[in-house]
Scaffold this motif. Structure first.
Motif, PDB file in Angstrom:
ATOM      1  N   LEU A 113     -23.238  39.726-103.802  1.00  0.00           N
ATOM      2  CA  LEU A 113     -23.295  39.872-102.352  1.00  0.00           C
ATOM      3  C   LEU A 113     -23.294  38.513-101.668  1.00  0.00           C
ATOM      4  CD1 LEU A 113     -26.066  42.622-102.144  1.00  0.00           C
ATOM      5  CD2 LEU A 113     -23.605  42.963-101.771  1.00  0.00           C
ATOM      6  N   ALA A 120     -23.145  47.210-105.692  1.00  0.00           N
ATOM      7  CA  ALA A 120     -22.202  46.558-104.786  1.00  0.00           C
ATOM      8  C   ALA A 120     -21.586  45.328-105.448  1.00  0.00           C
ATOM      9  CB  ALA A 120     -22.901  46.168-103.490  1.00  0.00           C
ATOM     10  N   GLU A 171     -19.242  42.259-101.678  1.00  0.00           N
ATOM     11  CA  GLU A 171     -19.437  42.716-100.302  1.00  0.00           C
ATOM     12  C   GLU A 171     -20.218  41.691 -99.485  1.00  0.00           C
ATOM     13  OE1 GLU A 171     -21.129  46.618-100.217  1.00  0.00           O
ATOM     14  OE2 GLU A 171     -19.673  47.447-101.642  1.00  0.00           O
ATOM     15  N   ARG A 189     -23.043  41.025 -96.467  1.00  0.00           N
ATOM     16  CA  ARG A 189     -24.185  41.621 -95.782  1.00  0.00           C
ATOM     17  C   ARG A 189     -24.478  40.821 -94.512  1.00  0.00           C
ATOM     18  NH1 ARG A 189     -22.836  45.053 -98.421  1.00  0.00           N
ATOM     19  NH2 ARG A 189     -23.928  46.215-100.061  1.00  0.00           N
ATOM     20  N   PRO A 249     -24.805  48.543 -97.039  1.00  0.00           N
ATOM     21  CA  PRO A 249     -24.253  47.586 -96.072  1.00  0.00           C
ATOM     22  C   PRO A 249     -24.654  47.858 -94.634  1.00  0.00           C
ATOM     23  CG  PRO A 249     -22.537  49.019 -96.966  1.00  0.00           C
ATOM     24  CD  PRO A 249     -23.746  49.227 -97.804  1.00  0.00           C
TER      25      PRO A 249
END
Length: 785
Positions: free
Chosen positions: A75, A428, A431, A433, A478
């Motif tokens: 992330l 995840a 991605e 955040r 998310p």
């Protein structure tokens, strides 16, 4: 099949049986501390002075493939915040409390006598290392520390605020704010050590730190493979000096010739493409303190571009070695169950000044070299003979898309890269955040993921509440809400507050030095503070304007007043008051010392190097250095006492039979005096004396001129007039008796040049008034965070 061992918790009743003999008795053992089976390892990777726009995964043209891979398999957070300064941020990420609550309003070198400012992190604010130690973790600290008061960094201690005193079982790194990457000031556990190799043998600090981190983990895993560990891995990179092997810098040859304005535009476009910033984001303005690239001379552009090439090579080199650490975790089967958090301690640093420098020592001594001299050293940048830092145009570009930089609470100082990687812990991958997070949230998040409560007591000290908030709920969600709603900032009177998507900022001395007409560190009095609160706060709707481009202070006055009031509420909670914007005055503050001040210091060979904060201050004052030696038959040579490095310092030594002294003036000139005759065998008193013959011009970068004299058994054997000496500081520094470890003060000898006779002691004697310039010394301390 072994007999089952009966265990009991220490502190509870013995559950066995005690009879008259062992045959009539049943044993039981105190239960060892063990982690919960399957507990993940925890690794902090802390970069230094690395801006939001300097990692590849954040849009930078600088290659960071290993960090990018962590982002791609984990992330990337685009709304992480720090305190805007080194030690304060590091205290937050290891305690889960705000920096003023940690007594770390700034770095310890400028501490003052108020609860939020005294530089001694309270023991009631436990470290993550201390918490995890109670749950069966091994704990390792590798790299930069800078959480011990500077006057406590010597061999005299006390050691309770060194890493091993705060829950780390093993330590390898440096205690202060910066160090040479080629000749670092290393501490292993609680004692100094020298680097295991030289630059000529391929040594570099980052590689050494990774080697040591790997060995610490391997040492324990071969004995207890299921025991989890916490590694706090803090590089010296990318803080100055920007030191890197030349081939890494050459990889970027010509890549930055278009300048910092072009860097910002290109990085900003990539940030939008990657989704690191929202599509509607507007790039913040051209900073008034940064010259337009096109306004620079061709030579200035060539020099500045090379400085950025060196920085980029330094960052890519750092990424490469971080990759080695990550690869090792994979090789031993631990990567998937290791919670890795990568963060920078603040935004990119502007401490290289508007033009940058080949030697920070010149900058700190108000003796910047002309560009012609800088250009003669352009091919040495990044190497062992320089202590270089890029111009603040690259700083501003490195914080794209934000305003300003380190030490200020605009987002360029407080918004930083943050990556989380834990394949077994969340699904995840790759991605972004966007939830608001702050480094005080790192400890609560770690404890949350491990299922561990904050301990009520550590080593008999009742613990304070955590002030951060876990963001573990965002790992696989998310759209999860932000749980951290309010966060204050204060750094040298520069203040800000984030609250539910709004941001208020009160810059001091102003939005830029140019607009303020005042430098950083300008004193702030009560009348001015009242005026600032009434007229100078800015307001931004960060949810819609992440780069602080649209000031709504006039249009949304009620909202602004709400946030100003809230800032003062937070300031009252967390020991922020009294607000102190000063630099010089804080440097001059008298602090409790472990010994009384004195004018006579005695040193002995074989002892540890004395840190600068504990060394006698010899600059601009009469002083003598007296060595009690025995010269064997056939003579002797070597260093008697020295301070500094090849970018500035002095050395008192014997060579070729003669007594010698050299003074390296900020790497620009070396002044020497030597005895007319050789020193005969036998026991002698060898003495150097310096008597100023004029006043220093500290603002002009010139220390006091003076007469340098050498004596053997009280007889004058050599003298010279030095036209100038170092005015403010030797940077980096350290005083060593009997040898010159690290980089030699001058090219007269090869290190460590240990004295080959018998050296009984060396005494430094000080007299006269010490002439100092506190503003210049302040710049030195601030650059070491």
């Amino acid at each position: 099949m072994g007999k089952e061992i009966r265990e009991y918790r220490p502190g509870t009743a013995f559950p066995g049986i005690i009879g008259r003999t062992a045959g009539e008795s049943t044993p039981a053992w105190p239960q060892p501390t063990r982690a919960t089976p399957g507990s993940p390892n925890v690794v902090y990777i802390v970069l230094d002075d690395t801006g939001f726009g300097q990692l590849g995964c954040y849009g930078s043209p600088v290659a960071t493939p290993n960090l990018d891979a962590l982002a791609a398999n984990g992330l990337l957070y685009n709304n992480m915040h720090t305190t805007a300064l080194c030690s304060p941020s590091r205290s937050c990420m290891i305690t889960g409390r705000n920096h003023h609550s940690n007594a770390m309003a700034a770095i310890t070198e400028i501490s003052t006598g108020y609860p939020g400012y005294n530089g001694n992190i309270p023991f009631e604010n436990g470290f993550l290392s201390e918490m995890l130690l109670q749950h069966g973790y091994n704990t390792y600290m590798v790299g930069k520390w800078h959480l011990t008061p500077s006057e406590q960094e010597s061999a005299a201690g006390p050691y309770d605020r060194w890493p091993l005193g705060r829950g780390f079982e093993r330590f390898y790194g440096f205690l202060g704010g910066d160090t040479s990457q080629w000749y670092p000031d290393l501490v292993y556990d609680n004692h100094q050590v020298e680097p295991p190799a030289t630059p000529e043998q391929g040594y570099h600090l980052t590689a050494d730190l990774v080697n040591k981190a790997i060995s610490f983990i391997a040492d324990a895993k071969q004995v207890a493979p299921d025991k989890p560990f916490f590694l706090d891995f803090c590089t010296g990179a990318t803080h100055a000096p920007h030191h890197v092997p030349k081939e890494w810098a050459d990889h970027y040859r010509g890549r930055f010739d278009a300048g910092w304005d072009a860097y910002r535009e290109e990085t900003f476009a990539r940030q939008k493409q990657l989704g690191v910033v929202p599509q509607e984001t507007r790039l913040s303005r051209h900073d008034p303190d940064v010259p337009d690239w096109g306004s620079l001379s061709a030579d200035s552009r060539r020099l500045a571009a090379r400085m950025m090439e060196v920085y980029a090579g330094f960052l890519t080199h750092t990424d490469h070695h971080i990759g080695r650490l990550v690869e090792f975790l994979g090789e031993i089967g631990e990567l998937d169950n290791t919670l890795i958090m990568v963060v920078s301690d603040n935004g990119a640093s502007a401490e290289g000044g508007v033009t940058g420098t080949t030697n920070e020592g010149q900058f700190f001594n108000n003796a910047p070299e002309p560009i012609e001299d800088s250009l003669t050293a352009i091919d040495e940048l990044g190497g062992p003979t320089t202590f270089n830092h890029y111009p603040w145009g690259w700083t501003w570009a490195g914080n794209t898309p934000f305003r300003r930089w380190k030490r200020e609470t605009y987002r360029g100082g407080t918004s930083d890269p943050f990556l989380v990687h834990w394949p077994r812990g969340f699904k995840a991958r790759g991605e972004i955040r966007t939830q608001f997070t702050h480094i005080i949230d790192m400890v609560p998040t770690v404890l949350d993921t491990l299922g561990i409560e904050r301990p009520d007591v550590i080593r008999g000290v009742a613990q304070s509440p955590l002030q951060g908030i876990s963001f573990a709920h965002t790992f696989d969600a998310p759209s999860a809400p932000t749980n951290h709603h309010t966060q204050y900032y204060e750094m040298f009177g520069h203040r800000a507050l984030d609250h539910d998507g709004w941001r208020a900022v009160c810059p001091w001395p102003g939005p830029s030095f140019t607009e303020a007409g005042s430098p950083w560190g300008t004193p702030l009095n009560a009348e001015t503070l009242t005026s600032l609160d009434a007229n100078n706060w800015e307001l931004y709707h960060i949810d819609q304007d992440v780069a602080e481009t649209n000031d709504l202070a006039v249009d949304q006055r009620d909202k602004l007043i709400e946030l100003i009031s809230l800032w003062y509420v937070e300031a009252g909670k967390y020991n922020v008051l009294p607000i102190d914007s000063t630099a010089t005055q804080r440097m001059m503050t008298e602090r409790p010392q472990i010994t009384e001040d004195r004018t006579r210091y005695t040193f002995r060979p074989g002892t540890q190097t004395i840190p600068r904060a504990s060394s006698p201050r010899i600059l601009n004052r009469p002083h003598s250095v007296t060595a009690d030696v025995e010269i064997p038959s056939g003579g002797a040579e070597g260093v008697l006492l020295c301070e500094g490095t090849d970018v500035g310092g002095w050395s008192f030594f014997l060579q070729g039979g003669k007594l010698r002294y050299v003074h390296n003036y900020v790497r620009r000139a070396v002044y020497r005096v030597e005895s007319a005759e050789s020193v005969p065998e036998g026991r002698h008193e060898l003495r150097f004396e310096f008597e100023p013959t004029g006043k220093p011009d500290i603002a002009g970068g010139k220390g006091a001129p003076g007469r340098a004299q050498l004596y053997v058994d009280g007889s004058l054997v050599g003298e010279e007039d030095f036209p100038v000496t170092t005015p403010v500081t030797f940077q980096p520094a350290g005083m060593t008796c009997g040898a010159n470890p690290g980089s030699p003060v001058a090219g007269d000898y090869a290190p460590p040049f240990r004295f080959t006779g018998v050296l009984h002691s060396v005494t430094v004697d000080l007299s006269g008034e010490l002439i100092t310039d506190m503003q210049s010394e302040m710049r030195v301390h601030m650059a070491r965070q």
